[in-house]
Write an enzyme that holds these catalytic residues in place. Structure first.
Site, PDB file in Angstrom:
ATOM      1  N   HIS A 105       8.373  -5.211  -3.219  1.00  0.00           N
ATOM      2  CA  HIS A 105       7.623  -4.202  -2.442  1.00  0.00           C
ATOM      3  C   HIS A 105       7.011  -4.886  -1.228  1.00  0.00           C
ATOM      4  CE1 HIS A 105       4.740  -0.565  -2.278  1.00  0.00           C
ATOM      5  NE2 HIS A 105       4.521  -1.293  -1.182  1.00  0.00           N
TER       6      HIS A 105
ATOM      7  N   HIS B 203       6.232  -4.430   3.330  1.00  0.00           N
ATOM      8  CA  HIS B 203       6.297  -3.665   4.577  1.00  0.00           C
ATOM      9  C   HIS B 203       6.633  -4.637   5.699  1.00  0.00           C
ATOM     10  CE1 HIS B 203       4.280  -0.115   2.758  1.00  0.00           C
ATOM     11  NE2 HIS B 203       3.744  -1.035   1.980  1.00  0.00           N
ATOM     12  N   LEU B 204       7.769  -4.407   6.347  1.00  0.00           N
ATOM     13  CA  LEU B 204       8.162  -5.304   7.439  1.00  0.00           C
ATOM     14  C   LEU B 204       7.800  -4.723   8.810  1.00  0.00           C
ATOM     15  CD1 LEU B 204      11.649  -6.591   6.178  1.00  0.00           C
ATOM     16  CD2 LEU B 204       9.417  -7.717   5.991  1.00  0.00           C
TER      17      LEU B 204
HETATM   18  C1  NCD Z   1       0.438   0.201   3.090  1.00  0.00           C
HETATM   19  C2  NCD Z   1       0.754   0.174   4.579  1.00  0.00           C
HETATM   20  O1  NCD Z   1      -0.100  -0.267   5.373  1.00  0.00           O
HETATM   21  O2  NCD Z   1       1.866   0.541   4.961  1.00  0.00           O
HETATM   22  N1  NCD Z   1      -0.977   0.016   2.913  1.00  0.00           N
HETATM   23  C3  NCD Z   1      -1.606  -0.426   1.800  1.00  0.00           C
HETATM   24  O3  NCD Z   1      -2.835  -0.445   1.770  1.00  0.00           O
HETATM   25  N2  NCD Z   1      -0.934  -0.856   0.756  1.00  0.00           N
HETATM   26  C4  NCD Z   1       0.930   1.471   2.481  1.00  0.00           C
HETATM   27  C5  NCD Z   1       0.943   1.445   0.974  1.00  0.00           C
HETATM   28  O4  NCD Z   1       1.757   0.751   0.357  1.00  0.00           O
HETATM   29  O5  NCD Z   1       0.098   2.126   0.367  1.00  0.00           O
HETATM   30 ZN    ZN Z   2       3.043  -0.683   0.110  1.00  0.00          ZN
END
Ligand code: NCD
Ligand code: ZN
Length: 343
Positions: A13, A15-16
């Protein structure tokens, strides 16, 4: 010097982001992880196979040339997702799941799902073809206290879903509560969960107990310490349902240090060293390899990585900030020292 050689891990899991920020995030993740599940919550969410292909094409040029790294793409579930979309995703060779964001619960979730039961026919198709559903498990009811949203989602939405479509493969993402640990533990082998380094390392006192720490603000929000204890037990238990997912989610400094700050913690470059510190502190270093490198691949039905990676017991200081495209990001643990480093 003490060292630990493990199968090269994957991040299930992360985010890139997009644009010039890929120049930071892709190398930071690829240096440690062989594969990463890439979250689809872009400004224009990744709602189709074509968008997923374009996003993947944008990521690939940023992989350092001496590094083998495979981004595993994910489709963003909306009210308009159809069975045809599911079939197209399943027959692509680069999409590995579909992400459910209840609308409005977190960053980039505005296009998410308002009424999950309306999508049951689509989820049934996913169960038929074996495509996993990745869930941001928080209630979207604004009347529910932010600290209770995961528990309420599990009771009101996840339990009925699992009862109605018992064969659907589900990853409950970035779990934060004892209730989530118990739910996943008590479910069948088709339900697993990812656990982040920050939910293992911190509880809400760390974020709010003395002064407000915007760089520890994430969603689902940090909970009480007894939940943290339950997560530590789950991650280090050797139960194959629980595996590594950093939820590394960078935001530029100005988006975090703000009167309306974004949720998300950037952990990718130091995440594995954090996990090593945490597992060692729990006297469970022997459980790190399976959590970081085996159970996630097994759950997704993918081969375990062949290469290895060596951690050494050598202190490293986390920088105060890092480049993030044209901006800066404050990494998790900025300015602190980690006991482990990657060789
Ligand atoms: C994530 C994001 O910034 O894209 N933020 C987070 O607090 N985890 C989104 C997510 O996975 O909930
Ligand atoms: Zn996330």
């Amino acid at each position: 010097m003490k060292s630990l050689t493990i199968t090269r891990p994957d991040d299930w899991h992360c985010h890139l982001r997009e644009g010039d920020r890929l120049g930071t995030t892709v190398p930071d993740t690829a240096r440690t992880f062989a594969r990463a599940i890439v979250m689809p919550n872009l400004n224009d969410p990744v709602t189709s196979v074509d968008k997923a292909r374009n996003y993947r094409d944008a990521i690939l040029p940023h992989i350092p040339i001496d590094t083998a790294f495979t981004p595993l793409m994910i489709l963003y579930l909306t009210a308009h997702t159809s069975k045809t979309d599911i079939d197209a995703a399943q027959s692509s060779d680069f999409i590995y799941g579909v992400k459910l964001y209840p609308a409005g619960v977190t960053t980039g979730s505005a296009a998410g799902v308002r009424k999950l039961t309306s999508l049951y026919p689509v989820l049934e198709r996913m169960a038929e073809v074996g495509l996993p559903l990745l869930i941001h498990g928080e209630s979207r009811d604004p009347a529910i206290d932010v600290f209770d949203r995961e528990r309420v989602f599990i009771e009101k939405e996840l339990a009925p879903l699992c009862e109605t479509i018992p064969t659907l493969k589900i990853v409950l993402e970035h779990i934060t509560t004892k209730e989530a640990v118990d739910f996943v533990s008590d479910s069948g082998p088709n339900v697993g969960a990812t656990i982040t380094p920050h939910h293992l390392l911190y509880n809400r006192n760390d974020m709010l107990g003395h002064s407000i720490k915007p760089h520890l603000f994430c969603l689902p929000i940090l909970k009480r310490s007894h939940h943290q204890t339950a997560l530590l037990e789950a991650a280090t238990s050797g139960n194959s349902k629980f595996f590594l997912g950093t939820d590394s989610a960078p935001h530029a400094i100005n988006k975090k240090e703000s009167s309306c700050g974004c949720a998300g913690i950037y952990s990718a470059p130091y995440a594995l060293a954090f996990y090593a510190d945490i597992f060692e502190h729990e006297n469970k270093l022997d459980k790190l390899q399976a959590f970081a490198s085996h159970y996630g691949a097994d759950f997704y039905g993918l081969p375990r990585n062949q290469e290895t990676l060596t951690l050494i017991k050598q202190e490293q200081r986390i920088p105060d900030s890092l480049a993030f495209g044209a901006k800066q990001v404050i990494p998790m643990g900025a300015g602190q020292t980690l006991a482990w480093s990657i060789q």
